[in-house]
Enzyme design. Structure first.
Site, PDB file in Angstrom:
ATOM      1  N   HIS A  89      55.009  20.594  63.630  1.00  0.00           N
ATOM      2  CA  HIS A  89      54.433  20.667  62.283  1.00  0.00           C
ATOM      3  C   HIS A  89      53.171  19.812  62.177  1.00  0.00           C
ATOM      4  O   HIS A  89      53.000  18.829  62.903  1.00  0.00           O
ATOM      5  CB  HIS A  89      55.465  20.323  61.192  1.00  0.00           C
ATOM      6  CG  HIS A  89      55.820  18.882  61.025  1.00  0.00           C
ATOM      7  ND1 HIS A  89      57.050  18.466  60.553  1.00  0.00           N
ATOM      8  CD2 HIS A  89      55.127  17.737  61.238  1.00  0.00           C
ATOM      9  CE1 HIS A  89      57.076  17.150  60.485  1.00  0.00           C
ATOM     10  NE2 HIS A  89      55.922  16.672  60.904  1.00  0.00           N
ATOM     11  N   GLU A 100      55.905  23.352  58.199  1.00  0.00           N
ATOM     12  CA  GLU A 100      56.992  23.509  59.158  1.00  0.00           C
ATOM     13  C   GLU A 100      56.881  24.863  59.870  1.00  0.00           C
ATOM     14  O   GLU A 100      56.204  25.772  59.366  1.00  0.00           O
ATOM     15  CB  GLU A 100      58.334  23.430  58.406  1.00  0.00           C
ATOM     16  CG  GLU A 100      58.541  22.121  57.634  1.00  0.00           C
ATOM     17  CD  GLU A 100      58.878  20.936  58.526  1.00  0.00           C
ATOM     18  OE1 GLU A 100      58.480  20.904  59.712  1.00  0.00           O
ATOM     19  OE2 GLU A 100      59.561  20.016  58.046  1.00  0.00           O
ATOM     20  N   ASP A 150      49.955  14.754  52.627  1.00  0.00           N
ATOM     21  CA  ASP A 150      51.226  15.150  52.027  1.00  0.00           C
ATOM     22  C   ASP A 150      51.890  13.991  51.289  1.00  0.00           C
ATOM     23  O   ASP A 150      51.475  12.830  51.410  1.00  0.00           O
ATOM     24  CB  ASP A 150      52.182  15.713  53.093  1.00  0.00           C
ATOM     25  CG  ASP A 150      52.121  14.931  54.415  1.00  0.00           C
ATOM     26  OD1 ASP A 150      51.683  13.762  54.395  1.00  0.00           O
ATOM     27  OD2 ASP A 150      52.518  15.484  55.452  1.00  0.00           O
ATOM     28  N   ASN A 195      58.625  19.225  66.040  1.00  0.00           N
ATOM     29  CA  ASN A 195      58.736  20.692  65.982  1.00  0.00           C
ATOM     30  C   ASN A 195      57.365  21.356  65.860  1.00  0.00           C
ATOM     31  O   ASN A 195      57.277  22.543  65.566  1.00  0.00           O
ATOM     32  CB  ASN A 195      59.632  21.100  64.800  1.00  0.00           C
ATOM     33  CG  ASN A 195      59.059  20.642  63.457  1.00  0.00           C
ATOM     34  OD1 ASN A 195      57.981  20.053  63.397  1.00  0.00           O
ATOM     35  ND2 ASN A 195      59.773  20.924  62.378  1.00  0.00           N
TER      36      ASN A 195
HETATM   37  C1  F6R Z   1      52.333  12.612  57.844  1.00  0.00           C
HETATM   38  C2  F6R Z   1      52.406  13.973  58.349  1.00  0.00           C
HETATM   39  C3  F6R Z   1      53.313  14.371  59.466  1.00  0.00           C
HETATM   40  C4  F6R Z   1      53.342  13.362  60.611  1.00  0.00           C
HETATM   41  C5  F6R Z   1      54.292  13.811  61.704  1.00  0.00           C
HETATM   42  C6  F6R Z   1      54.389  12.799  62.826  1.00  0.00           C
HETATM   43  O1  F6R Z   1      51.389  12.512  56.816  1.00  0.00           O
HETATM   44  O2  F6R Z   1      51.737  14.802  57.824  1.00  0.00           O
HETATM   45  O3  F6R Z   1      52.904  15.627  59.956  1.00  0.00           O
HETATM   46  O4  F6R Z   1      52.045  13.213  61.120  1.00  0.00           O
HETATM   47  O5  F6R Z   1      55.557  14.023  61.175  1.00  0.00           O
HETATM   48  O6  F6R Z   1      54.955  11.628  62.347  1.00  0.00           O
HETATM   49  P1  F6R Z   1      55.008  10.287  63.238  1.00  0.00           P
HETATM   50  O7  F6R Z   1      53.603   9.863  63.434  1.00  0.00           O
HETATM   51  O8  F6R Z   1      55.787   9.301  62.408  1.00  0.00           O
HETATM   52  O9  F6R Z   1      55.693  10.672  64.500  1.00  0.00           O
END
Ligand code: F6R
Length: 240
Positions: A138, A143, A67, A136
């Site tokens: 995701h 989401e 992303d 959450n």
């Molecule tokens: C990042 C992504 C997100 C993160 C998630 C956890 O490329 O796709 O899904 O993996 O938000 O983020 P952290 O590791 O910072 O807790």
């Protein structure tokens, strides 16, 4: 779904790096799906160490990142383009032409998304996809919603995600939109490695592993993947 529990984020990072290193030793031209955020940093640090020790090479590796934020300059310190270069690409022998990161500033985001999906297909699909998980549930920026997404698309970030990530944005405000691979694109990967550390992830991990498969917890779809492994530290696994 295979579940492996580790003492801490550091030992988990070593194990995740081993999975990727094994893939690169088997096939130097592997196609990797990569993630940003705090979770994969120990994994990337270890992969850099292994590259510097001459154990692995990224010379022919092709990467696709999950992303990227929309409306954030590519060279902003919080862009995922910057993150990947600072945390991995600048330290290994990857060819920039083999790096694929969505352009969140593309004028035509639908075209950008379609071209990204086509490039994954043309590369032969993703061999291993690395994932983090949001508080959450995701994955990527898919989401919680009423249906599972398919291919790459533009998404409005939820309040939970804005709250979790806004701590990084002290110069430019945090974008409210992003481009992300869809759940369908993620599920197409031949192997999936999800990393979760810390107590804030415990409920999402519980719902992912023990709950029903529902788009309200996007990561729960991993129950249906034939080769998904969850690497968890004790805190993230505490409700299992
Ligand atoms: C990042 C992504 C997100 C993160 C998630 C956890 O490329 O796709 O899904 O993996 O938000 O983020 P952290 O590791 O910072 O807790």
């Amino acid at each position: 779904m295979e579940i492996r529990i580790f003492e801490d984020a550091a030992s988990l990072g070593l194990a995740a790096a081993d999975i990727f290193a094994e893939q690169l030793k088997k096939n130097g031209a592997s196609v990797l799906g990569l993630a940003t955020g705090a979770s994969p940093v120990p994994t990337y640090n270890r992969l850099i160490e292994m590259y510097k020790a001459g154990e692995i090479s990224f010379k022919d590796v092709v990467t696709f990142n999950l992303d990227e934020y929309c409306d954030l300059p590519k060279d902003d310190k919080n862009s995922y383009y910057t993150f990947m270069h600072e945390n991995l690409f600048n330290h290994v022998d990857i060819q920039e032409s083999n790096v694929h990161i969505l352009d969140g500033n593309a004028e035509d985001t639908e075209q950008e998304a379609a071209a990204f999906d086509a490039a994954i297909k043309a590369a032969g699909g993703i061999d291993i996809q690395l994932l983090g998980i949001g508080n959450n549930g995701h994955i990527g920026f898919n989401e919680p919603s009423n249906e599972f997404t398919t291919g790459t698309f533009k998404v409005k970030l939820t309040d939970s995600t804005l709250q979790a990530n806004s701590r990084y944005f002290d110069e430019n405000p945090m974008p409210h939109y992003a481009l992300t691979m869809g759940v369908g694109s993620i599920m197409d990967a031949k192997k999936i490695v999800l990393i979760a550390t810390g107590p804030a992830k415990a409920q999402a991990i519980f719902d992912t592993v023990k709950g029903e498969v529902t788009p309200l917890v996007p990561a729960s779809i991993l129950q249906k993947h034939p080769d998904a492994v969850l690497l968890l530290d004790k805190a993230a696994a505490s409700l299992l």
